[in-house]
Design a protein around this motif. Sequence first.
Motif, PDB file in Angstrom:
ATOM      1  N   ARG A   1       0.832  -1.217   0.000  1.00  0.00           N
ATOM      2  CA  ARG A   1       0.000   0.000   0.000  1.00  0.00           C
ATOM      3  C   ARG A   1       0.864   1.263   0.000  1.00  0.00           C
ATOM      4  N   LEU A   2       1.871   1.279   0.882  1.00  0.00           N
ATOM      5  CA  LEU A   2       2.712   2.483   0.985  1.00  0.00           C
ATOM      6  C   LEU A   2       3.507   2.711  -0.293  1.00  0.00           C
TER       7      LEU A   2
ATOM      8  N   ALA B   1       1.227   3.969  -2.986  1.00  0.00           N
ATOM      9  CA  ALA B   1       0.883   5.385  -2.775  1.00  0.00           C
ATOM     10  C   ALA B   1       2.040   6.287  -3.195  1.00  0.00           C
ATOM     11  N   ALA B   2       3.260   5.869  -2.844  1.00  0.00           N
ATOM     12  CA  ALA B   2       4.426   6.700  -3.174  1.00  0.00           C
ATOM     13  C   ALA B   2       4.638   6.745  -4.691  1.00  0.00           C
TER      14      ALA B   2
ATOM     15  N   GLN C   1      -4.285   1.073  -5.308  1.00  0.00           N
ATOM     16  CA  GLN C   1      -4.085   0.340  -4.051  1.00  0.00           C
ATOM     17  C   GLN C   1      -5.121  -0.779  -3.924  1.00  0.00           C
ATOM     18  N   THR C   2      -6.364  -0.474  -4.319  1.00  0.00           N
ATOM     19  CA  THR C   2      -7.420  -1.492  -4.252  1.00  0.00           C
ATOM     20  C   THR C   2      -7.062  -2.682  -5.149  1.00  0.00           C
TER      21      THR C   2
ATOM     22  N   ASP D   1      -4.084  -4.569  -3.713  1.00  0.00           N
ATOM     23  CA  ASP D   1      -4.541  -5.256  -2.507  1.00  0.00           C
ATOM     24  C   ASP D   1      -5.245  -6.560  -2.904  1.00  0.00           C
TER      25      ASP D   1
ATOM     26  N   ILE E   1       1.730  10.764   2.740  1.00  0.00           N
ATOM     27  CA  ILE E   1       1.470   9.346   2.429  1.00  0.00           C
ATOM     28  C   ILE E   1       1.326   8.548   3.722  1.00  0.00           C
TER      29      ILE E   1
ATOM     30  N   GLU F   1      -2.110   6.679   5.111  1.00  0.00           N
ATOM     31  CA  GLU F   1      -2.125   5.269   5.512  1.00  0.00           C
ATOM     32  C   GLU F   1      -2.605   5.162   6.965  1.00  0.00           C
TER      33      GLU F   1
ATOM     34  N   ARG G   1     -13.349   0.185   0.851  1.00  0.00           N
ATOM     35  CA  ARG G   1     -12.404  -0.875   1.210  1.00  0.00           C
ATOM     36  C   ARG G   1     -13.080  -1.918   2.102  1.00  0.00           C
TER      37      ARG G   1
END
Lengths: 130, 254
Positions: free
Chosen positions: A25-26, A29-30, A46-47, A50, B149, B153, B239
């Motif tokens: 995820r991180l 995002a980055a 991300q979805t 995931d 970020i 999170e 989600r």
Amino acid sequence: MTEEQSTDVVRLKLPHEENMAKIVRLTTAAVASKTGLNLDQADDLQTGLDELFRLFLADENPPLGRLCIRFNLGPEKLEVATEGISHDLFKDNEINHYSRFILERIADRMEQIPNPRGGYEVILVKSLAE
Amino acid sequence: MHRRPHKSLSRAEIQSLFRIYQDSHDPDIKSMLVNAHLDLAHSLARRFINRGEPLDDLVQVASMGLLKAIDRFDPGRNVQFTTYAVPTIVGELKRYFRDRASTIRLPRGLRERSHALNSAIQRFSQEHGRSPGVPDIAREMGLSEEEVIEGLEGAESVSVASLNTSSSEAGDLSLLDIIGGEDKTLKILDERLSLAGAMSALSSREQNLLYLRFIEGRSQTEIAQRLGISQMHVSRLLRRTLQTLRQSLKTREI
């Protein structure tokens, strides 16, 4: 894959452990931020990742033993290729319907190709055009 | 949150609606009663705004309290509805904070940053009419992109469990139903996803959310604007909805 045309490549090799989901995820995002995706688009990606990571975790014997994610940061698109999933998303069952449905909608293009090293490679493409 | 404009009702009209509702349990009457008192729920939610929770979430909790109050109110007693509803709604809000304290206690800094991020995203979306990128938020908040970020999170962890419980506790009327859901949602989702059985694990609100995002193809920001909640809130709800659906599919497979 068109890695040669990419300006940058980011690679992740993830062990078969649930707590790696946060790393995915991180990093996503980055990378999304670096390529100029907005929060909506970053969340979509991300979805999708995931979902792919969960498919990998659901594999009792993943073909490569780990999940390899490659982010190709091109000038016009962000291409994310994942290797290490044995799951055939086009096989007819409910979970596949669900996963494919989600992946096709969060990406501008989704494709699955057999991986010579085992399992499948799933490619998600996000266009960077406005 | 978004509230439908409604004609303000007199005390006598409200009492009369309650009498009809007590006998009929007509969802349309309930909807009218909800609309007539959403301002009350909103105003009570605002009393708790400085405790680190997003206003959207508080309004949802207050609205659930309102639904409970409407269901339990006895118009035969010589008491005004608001007199009965205020302690019920406040009780629901207090219970929410108590439950949260017993499940997740995040560092205050993280909660504050999450709240600030939420506000910054909403402000940016409203001003620019589009979803911001991480650099936009970083500039707006004077943070580095890494901090944003991390904060985003972290905000996922701040996500609340309470929202999931709402529709089942509130009977047939979920908040999204009040706002305006799609009658055909489940049918279309069934057809498109071929997941008829698993979809029933979702509340009507969750089905609506999936419909808006994956059938109508609306972005999170568009959904947020339409429902009067934040983009982060939509992200969390989506989600969690996908998680529920996936879990339901897994169970069915077993």
